[in-house]
Design a protein around this motif. Structure first.
Motif, PDB file in Angstrom:
ATOM      1  N   GLY A 295    -109.072  -1.970  71.766  1.00 34.45           N
ATOM      2  CA  GLY A 295    -107.641  -2.129  71.983  1.00 34.45           C
ATOM      3  C   GLY A 295    -107.189  -3.560  72.197  1.00 34.45           C
ATOM      4  N   LEU A 296    -108.131  -4.449  72.511  1.00 39.69           N
ATOM      5  CA  LEU A 296    -107.728  -5.831  72.787  1.00 39.69           C
ATOM      6  C   LEU A 296    -107.297  -6.567  71.518  1.00 39.69           C
ATOM      7  CD1 LEU A 296    -110.439  -6.923  75.400  1.00 39.69           C
ATOM      8  CD2 LEU A 296    -108.088  -6.179  75.804  1.00 39.69           C
ATOM      9  N   GLY A 297    -107.911  -6.214  70.381  1.00 43.08           N
ATOM     10  CA  GLY A 297    -107.548  -6.862  69.117  1.00 43.08           C
ATOM     11  C   GLY A 297    -106.083  -6.673  68.758  1.00 43.08           C
ATOM     12  N   PRO A 298    -105.597  -5.420  68.663  1.00 46.01           N
ATOM     13  CA  PRO A 298    -104.172  -5.233  68.360  1.00 46.01           C
ATOM     14  C   PRO A 298    -103.251  -5.784  69.434  1.00 46.01           C
ATOM     15  CG  PRO A 298    -105.270  -3.123  68.798  1.00 46.01           C
ATOM     16  CD  PRO A 298    -106.339  -4.147  68.654  1.00 46.01           C
ATOM     17  N   LEU A 299    -103.709  -5.825  70.691  1.00 50.55           N
ATOM     18  CA  LEU A 299    -102.892  -6.413  71.751  1.00 50.55           C
ATOM     19  C   LEU A 299    -102.705  -7.904  71.511  1.00 50.55           C
ATOM     20  CD1 LEU A 299    -101.427  -6.150  74.468  1.00 50.55           C
ATOM     21  CD2 LEU A 299    -103.624  -6.548  75.598  1.00 50.55           C
ATOM     22  N   VAL A 300    -103.768  -8.573  71.120  1.00 51.23           N
ATOM     23  CA  VAL A 300    -103.681 -10.015  70.821  1.00 51.23           C
ATOM     24  C   VAL A 300    -102.757 -10.253  69.625  1.00 51.23           C
ATOM     25  CG1 VAL A 300    -104.998 -12.010  70.015  1.00 51.23           C
ATOM     26  CG2 VAL A 300    -105.911 -10.577  71.843  1.00 51.23           C
ATOM     27  N   GLU A 301    -102.805  -9.367  68.633  1.00 50.67           N
ATOM     28  CA  GLU A 301    -101.942  -9.512  67.467  1.00 50.67           C
ATOM     29  C   GLU A 301    -100.461  -9.446  67.853  1.00 50.67           C
ATOM     30  OE1 GLU A 301    -102.579 -10.202  64.174  1.00 50.67           O
ATOM     31  OE2 GLU A 301    -104.531 -10.717  65.042  1.00 50.67           O
ATOM     32  N   LEU A 302    -100.153  -8.658  68.880  1.00 47.23           N
ATOM     33  CA  LEU A 302     -98.755  -8.529  69.303  1.00 47.23           C
ATOM     34  C   LEU A 302     -98.210  -9.826  69.894  1.00 47.23           C
ATOM     35  CD1 LEU A 302     -98.577  -4.940  70.879  1.00 47.23           C
ATOM     36  CD2 LEU A 302     -98.117  -5.683  68.545  1.00 47.23           C
ATOM     37  N   LEU A 303     -99.099 -10.709  70.317  1.00 42.42           N
ATOM     38  CA  LEU A 303     -98.650 -12.009  70.828  1.00 42.42           C
ATOM     39  C   LEU A 303     -97.963 -12.824  69.732  1.00 42.42           C
ATOM     40  CD1 LEU A 303    -101.783 -13.038  72.933  1.00 42.42           C
ATOM     41  CD2 LEU A 303     -99.589 -12.232  73.824  1.00 42.42           C
ATOM     42  N   LYS A 304     -98.234 -12.478  68.466  1.00 41.63           N
ATOM     43  CA  LYS A 304     -97.647 -13.205  67.338  1.00 41.63           C
ATOM     44  C   LYS A 304     -96.335 -12.574  66.871  1.00 41.63           C
ATOM     45  CE  LYS A 304    -102.336 -13.976  65.535  1.00 41.63           C
ATOM     46  NZ  LYS A 304    -103.203 -13.731  64.356  1.00 41.63           N
ATOM     47  N   SER A 305     -95.911 -11.503  67.517  1.00 40.05           N
ATOM     48  CA  SER A 305     -94.740 -10.757  67.052  1.00 40.05           C
ATOM     49  C   SER A 305     -93.486 -11.631  66.995  1.00 40.05           C
ATOM     50  CB  SER A 305     -94.479  -9.562  67.975  1.00 40.05           C
ATOM     51  OG  SER A 305     -93.270  -8.919  67.648  1.00 40.05           O
ATOM     52  N   ASN A 306     -92.604 -11.289  66.066  1.00 43.41           N
ATOM     53  CA  ASN A 306     -91.316 -11.987  65.969  1.00 43.41           C
ATOM     54  C   ASN A 306     -90.290 -11.429  66.947  1.00 43.41           C
ATOM     55  OD1 ASN A 306     -92.138 -13.690  63.848  1.00 43.41           O
ATOM     56  ND2 ASN A 306     -91.763 -12.080  62.337  1.00 43.41           N
ATOM     57  N   HIS A 307     -90.619 -10.318  67.600  1.00 45.27           N
ATOM     58  CA  HIS A 307     -89.695  -9.705  68.559  1.00 45.27           C
ATOM     59  C   HIS A 307     -89.995 -10.213  69.963  1.00 45.27           C
ATOM     60  CE1 HIS A 307     -89.478  -6.971  65.112  1.00 45.27           C
ATOM     61  NE2 HIS A 307     -88.275  -6.648  65.544  1.00 45.27           N
ATOM     62  N   GLU A 308     -88.993 -10.735  70.620  1.00 46.28           N
ATOM     63  CA  GLU A 308     -89.177 -11.349  71.929  1.00 46.28           C
ATOM     64  C   GLU A 308     -89.736 -10.366  72.954  1.00 46.28           C
ATOM     65  OE1 GLU A 308     -86.578 -13.761  75.339  1.00 46.28           O
ATOM     66  OE2 GLU A 308     -85.627 -13.062  73.485  1.00 46.28           O
ATOM     67  N   GLU A 309     -89.188  -9.143  72.972  1.00 45.66           N
ATOM     68  CA  GLU A 309     -89.634  -8.160  73.954  1.00 45.66           C
ATOM     69  C   GLU A 309     -91.093  -7.786  73.738  1.00 45.66           C
ATOM     70  OE1 GLU A 309     -88.704  -3.526  75.000  1.00 45.66           O
ATOM     71  OE2 GLU A 309     -86.971  -4.833  74.688  1.00 45.66           O
ATOM     72  N   VAL A 310     -91.514  -7.672  72.490  1.00 42.35           N
ATOM     73  CA  VAL A 310     -92.905  -7.347  72.185  1.00 42.35           C
ATOM     74  C   VAL A 310     -93.811  -8.466  72.678  1.00 42.35           C
ATOM     75  CG1 VAL A 310     -94.578  -6.908  70.349  1.00 42.35           C
ATOM     76  CG2 VAL A 310     -92.304  -5.918  70.202  1.00 42.35           C
ATOM     77  N   ARG A 311     -93.447  -9.705  72.386  1.00 44.96           N
ATOM     78  CA  ARG A 311     -94.253 -10.846  72.846  1.00 44.96           C
ATOM     79  C   ARG A 311     -94.332 -10.879  74.363  1.00 44.96           C
ATOM     80  NH1 ARG A 311     -91.032 -13.741  69.299  1.00 44.96           N
ATOM     81  NH2 ARG A 311     -90.021 -14.766  71.053  1.00 44.96           N
ATOM     82  N   ARG A 312     -93.191 -10.666  75.006  1.00 46.02           N
ATOM     83  CA  ARG A 312     -93.161 -10.736  76.477  1.00 46.02           C
ATOM     84  C   ARG A 312     -94.062  -9.672  77.099  1.00 46.02           C
ATOM     85  NH1 ARG A 312     -88.087 -10.180  77.071  1.00 46.02           N
ATOM     86  NH2 ARG A 312     -88.044  -7.976  77.644  1.00 46.02           N
ATOM     87  N   ASN A 313     -93.952  -8.441  76.605  1.00 47.21           N
ATOM     88  CA  ASN A 313     -94.769  -7.363  77.165  1.00 47.21           C
ATOM     89  C   ASN A 313     -96.248  -7.551  76.831  1.00 47.21           C
ATOM     90  OD1 ASN A 313     -92.494  -6.223  78.235  1.00 47.21           O
ATOM     91  ND2 ASN A 313     -92.309  -4.604  76.720  1.00 47.21           N
ATOM     92  N   ALA A 314     -96.532  -8.088  75.646  1.00 43.06           N
ATOM     93  CA  ALA A 314     -97.925  -8.357  75.288  1.00 43.06           C
ATOM     94  C   ALA A 314     -98.503  -9.433  76.209  1.00 43.06           C
ATOM     95  CB  ALA A 314     -98.014  -8.787  73.831  1.00 43.06           C
ATOM     96  N   CYS A 315     -97.708 -10.444  76.520  1.00 45.11           N
ATOM     97  CA  CYS A 315     -98.157 -11.485  77.455  1.00 45.11           C
ATOM     98  C   CYS A 315     -98.444 -10.895  78.830  1.00 45.11           C
ATOM     99  CB  CYS A 315     -97.103 -12.583  77.563  1.00 45.11           C
ATOM    100  SG  CYS A 315     -96.958 -13.644  76.116  1.00 45.11           S
TER     101      CYS A 315
END
Length: 820
Positions: A481-501
């Motif tokens: 699960g850590l791989g897709p979580l790290v990928e979300l750090l690159k998201s263009n959506h601010e909320e996705v990036r924030r929650n992934a962080c």
């Protein structure tokens, strides 16, 4: 098809033919008669074409191909009323055909048709002109032309026509026109409400239905709703609901009332006159699914306003919604669940609906209908948000298991809201433990890989909520699960990036997970993010700090700084500063490289290897590379039979003898010299009573072990690099245990000072400077002459020139130590 021309009673003039009897069997001939200058022939030709076109759609196409439309269009402006009437009748009947409507638009007949709506015109002309306009008004460009050419006013006037067909056609045209929002304001200004309300009392159901449908469209505007109230429209609508003979109109009536519920002023009127209770009681008594569905949708729209929610709550609308959940119609269940979601914004409603509705909603989670499942789980999300009581009710009602299954739903809305409910439940410890025991981290891997940003955001936030203990973090690590979580750090959506962080911050709380996150590139992504003013946020900064604090090797390599809270433990190594974008290699990767020309990697390992018998003092020539480890294993296994001595003492345990040489991992050797340093330093430092004394003594100890004090002028003759090269050559590796360094420079001594200080409870930092410089900073509390404690002062510890001297931070001597 044929028409006769009758003889006149008087003899015609000499220059005129005698009356002729004309008969025709073909429509082409009749179309040619439309060019006649004689009114009687024109009228009868139009009459014949009307009869022909009325038979079927194919005949309309035939007339279109014969060019009849152009002639008929011209006849709309004919001076003879009978000719105009018959011509408009033909156009009206032909306009039902798609190709005919297209040609009429090209001929731009709307203005001519509107002119036929004058009050003095014959009622038949009104009927067919409005019929033709109604057929054409379904197309947007025609709507615009009717509006621009002033067609609304005569159409509204004709709503009062004595002829029901004229009313019906005019009303249908208006209904089509008001589907465009600009026409709604126009008909309101033309006072369309009174005639529409009057048509509700028509004896023709089709007219009543069209009137209600038109009211439903125009009542979307607040100004129209106000006018509706002023013209007693609400009473008219409620009267329809109370009349069982008009039950066929109840669905459309509720749609109009649903719009009225969106306006606080209008709803207050309904409430004060007892209308809201009438509506609710009517809805409770009705078993018609469409009525129930539309009523629930009306409540949903109305409940977006906080004041309206209060009024609906006072009207006990919650009871009605809970009844709808028990119906057998899926569309009704969806609408009721959506209304419950909207009403949850009112806290009183949330309490009522939570206590009585949550058990019903939990049961509906098992529905096979995906739309029902999505609506239900959305309602549960709103019910449990900011409501620990309702969250407890969900758990007690057995909601955790079906919610977990909903994570595999087909609709993204159902998945995201199921995650949200589980996250709300996690605030209660017993529920969180129950959810974790069901493998929530494994279930979240799929949503983390979703392409839907809402699902991604909710899943990342859930990882943060449930990743609060080591077991769940290990589960997430083990299921990938850590791989897709790290990928979300690159998201263009601010909320996705924030929650992934935030999820990375939580998951980075233990070293194994932190190391894996770094291996997957989380550090590089977070560093890039924090360099961007657009993407940087408090969560990204916290995530980066957390990962580095649990991976001190990378922190020191990237940041060049370790705080007093960063305790160096066994396994730490200093490989120098990694350039931005450069790859940080693990100790195992560095070990497999063997001896290279790169700088030495200083390694800390004061822990004996388990299951290995080794001499405390190691041979200087013993390499610590992968090759040397394999050599050890080979020696333990023995040589070939013919090369073996007769007596060999085994130096390995039985466990080691089973190691597969091919798959043997590189294992760094223990540093027994460092172990001795730790023991010796402890005996010296711990008896001392003040921190200052301990710092001074430790600095002197470190300097003594690494070549002693150095004269500043003789620094260039210290030749520590030569000694380091000898050690690396002897070890056949760039990895050097710090205990082997007998002639150490700034960064060797600062690292050893930090290691020993951490082991003895002395708080200090480790700072990397330029030109192989590094230093330690300590904070010491001084006492004033009066015995009062002063604020702590920062000092740099000299371990090179005058070991034990404390240089006040910011002073010239401190700067000289760091840079000169």
């Amino acid at each position: 098809m044929g028409k006769k021309v009758k003889k006149g009673s008087q003899d015609p003039p000499k220059d005129v033919f005698d009356p002729l009897l004309i008969e025709s069997k073909t429509p082409a001939t009749v179309v040619l008669m439309l060019s006649s200058p004689e009114n009687e022939i024109l009228a009868k030709a139009c009459d014949a074409l009307y009869t022909f076109a009325s038979k079927d759609d194919e005949n309309k196409v035939i007339l279109l191909g014969l060019g009849a439309l152009e002639h008929l269009h011209k006849l709309l402006s004919h001076e003879d009323s009978l000719v105009r009437r018959n011509a408009v009748m033909v156009l009206g009947i032909m306009a039902s055909n798609h190709d005919v409507k297209k040609s009429l638009r090209e001929l731009d007949v709307t203005n001519s048709l509107i002119s036929q709506l004058a009050p003095e015109e014959d009622v038949v002309i009104h009927e067919f002109a409005t019929l033709c306009l109604a057929y054409m008004a379904a197309e947007y460009t025609t709507k615009v032309k009717i509006f621009e050419q002033g067609g609304l006013e005569p159409l509204i006037r004709l709503l009062g026509s004595p002829d029901p067909d004229v009313k019906k056609n005019s009303l249908e045209c208006i209904y089509l026109l008001v589907q465009d929002f600009q026409n709604r304001a126009a008909v309101r200004e033309l006072n369309v409400i009174p005639p529409l309300l009057g048509l509700l009392e028509s004896e023709y159901p089709v007219i009543q239905l069209l009137a209600l449908q038109t009211l439903e469209l125009i009542s979307k505007d607040r100004e129209t709703r106000i006018l509706l109230g002023k013209n007693n429209g609400l009473d008219c609508l409620l009267n329809i609901l109370e009349n069982n003979e008009l039950r066929d109109l109840h669905i459309e009536t509720l749609a109009v009332l649903g719009n009225c519920l969106e306006d606080v002023h209008t709803l207050e009127q309904i409430q004060l006159t007892g209308g809201l209770k009438k509506i609710v009681s009517f809805l409770e008594a009705s078993a018609v699914p469409d009525i129930q569905k539309n009523a629930a949708k009306a409540i949903t729209k109305a409940a977006y306003d906080s004041e309206i929610r209060k009024i609906l709550h006072w009207g006990e609308v919650e009871k009605f919604l809970l009844i709808l959940l028990e119906t057998n119609n899926d569309e009704v269940k969806v609408a009721a669940s959506q209304a419950i979601s909207a009403m949850c914004e009112n806290m009183d409603s949330k309490c009522v609906l939570g206590l009585q509705g949550i058990p019903q909603l939990v049961q509906l989670l098992s529905s096979d209908n995906e739309e029902v499942k999505e609506a239900v789980v959305t309602a549960l999300t709103n019910l449990t948000t900011s409501s620990p009581r309702n969250a407890s009710i969900v758990a007690e009602a057995g909601g955790i298991e079906p919610l977990m299954k909903t994570l595999n739903a087909q609709r993204d809305g159902a998945i995201s809201n199921a995650i949200a409910v589980l996250t709300n439940l996690s605030l209660r410890e017993s529920s969180r433990v129950s959810i974790q025991s069901r493998g929530v981290m494994s279930a979240l891997v799929g949503p983390l890989r979703s392409t839907n940003s809402q699902v991604q955001s909710k899943a990342a936030f859930a990882v943060a909520a449930f990743g609060c203990d080591a077991d769940t973090r290990a589960e997430l690590r083990n299921v990938g699960g850590l791989g897709p979580l790290v990928e979300l750090l690159k998201s263009n959506h601010e909320e996705v990036r924030r929650n992934a962080c935030w999820a990375v911050t939580v998951c980075g709380s233990d070293e194994p997970t932190s190391i894996e996150l770094c291996r997957l590139g989380a550090l590089d992504i977070l560093e890039e993010m924090n360099l961007s003013t657009k993407h940087k946020n408090k969560f990204s900064e916290a995530a980066l700090e957390k990962l580095l604090d649990n991976n001190l090797c990378q922190k020191y390599s990237r940041m060049g700084y370790l705080s007093s809270n960063n305790i160096i433990t066994n396994g730490f190594y200093d490989c120098g500063q990694v350039k931005h974008g450069g790859k940080f290699l693990s100790l195992e990767e560095l070990g497999k490289q063997g001896l290279t020309d790169r700088r030495a990697v200083i390694f800390i390992n004061a822990k004996p290897q388990e299951n290995v018998v080794e001499e405390k003092v190691q041979d200087e020539s013993l390499p610590v590379s992968a090759a040397s480890s394999k050599e050890k294993i080979r020696k333990g296994k023995g040589k070939k039979e013919e090369e073996k001595p007769k007596e060999v003492t085994p130096v390995t345990t039985p466990v080691e003898e089973e190691i597969n040489i091919k798959n043997a991992q590189w294992i760094p050797p223990p540093d027994f010299i460092l172990m001795d340093y730790i023991n010796e330093a402890s005996k010296i430092i711990l008896p001392l009573t003040t921190t200052r004394e301990q710092v001074v003594a430790l600095a002197q100890f470190v300097a003594d072990k690494m070549g002693g004090p150095i004269e500043r002028e003789e620094l260039h003759n210290f030749w520590w690099e030569l000694d380091m090269s000898k050690i690396e050559f002897g070890l056949k590796s760039n990895i050097v245990p710090i205990g082997k360094i007998k002639r150490g420079s700034f960064y060797h001594r600062a690292l050893l000072f930090k290691v020993l200080a951490d082991r003895n409870g002395i708080g200090c930092t480790l700072v990397r400077g330029k030109y192989n410089r590094a230093w330690n900073e300590v904070k010491l509390v001084e006492r004033s002459p009066k015995g009062l404690l002063l604020p702590p002062q920062e000092y740099i510890v000299d371990v090179m020139f005058e070991p034990g001297r404390l240089l006040k931070q910011g002073s010239a001597k401190a700067d000289q130590y760091k840079y000169v």
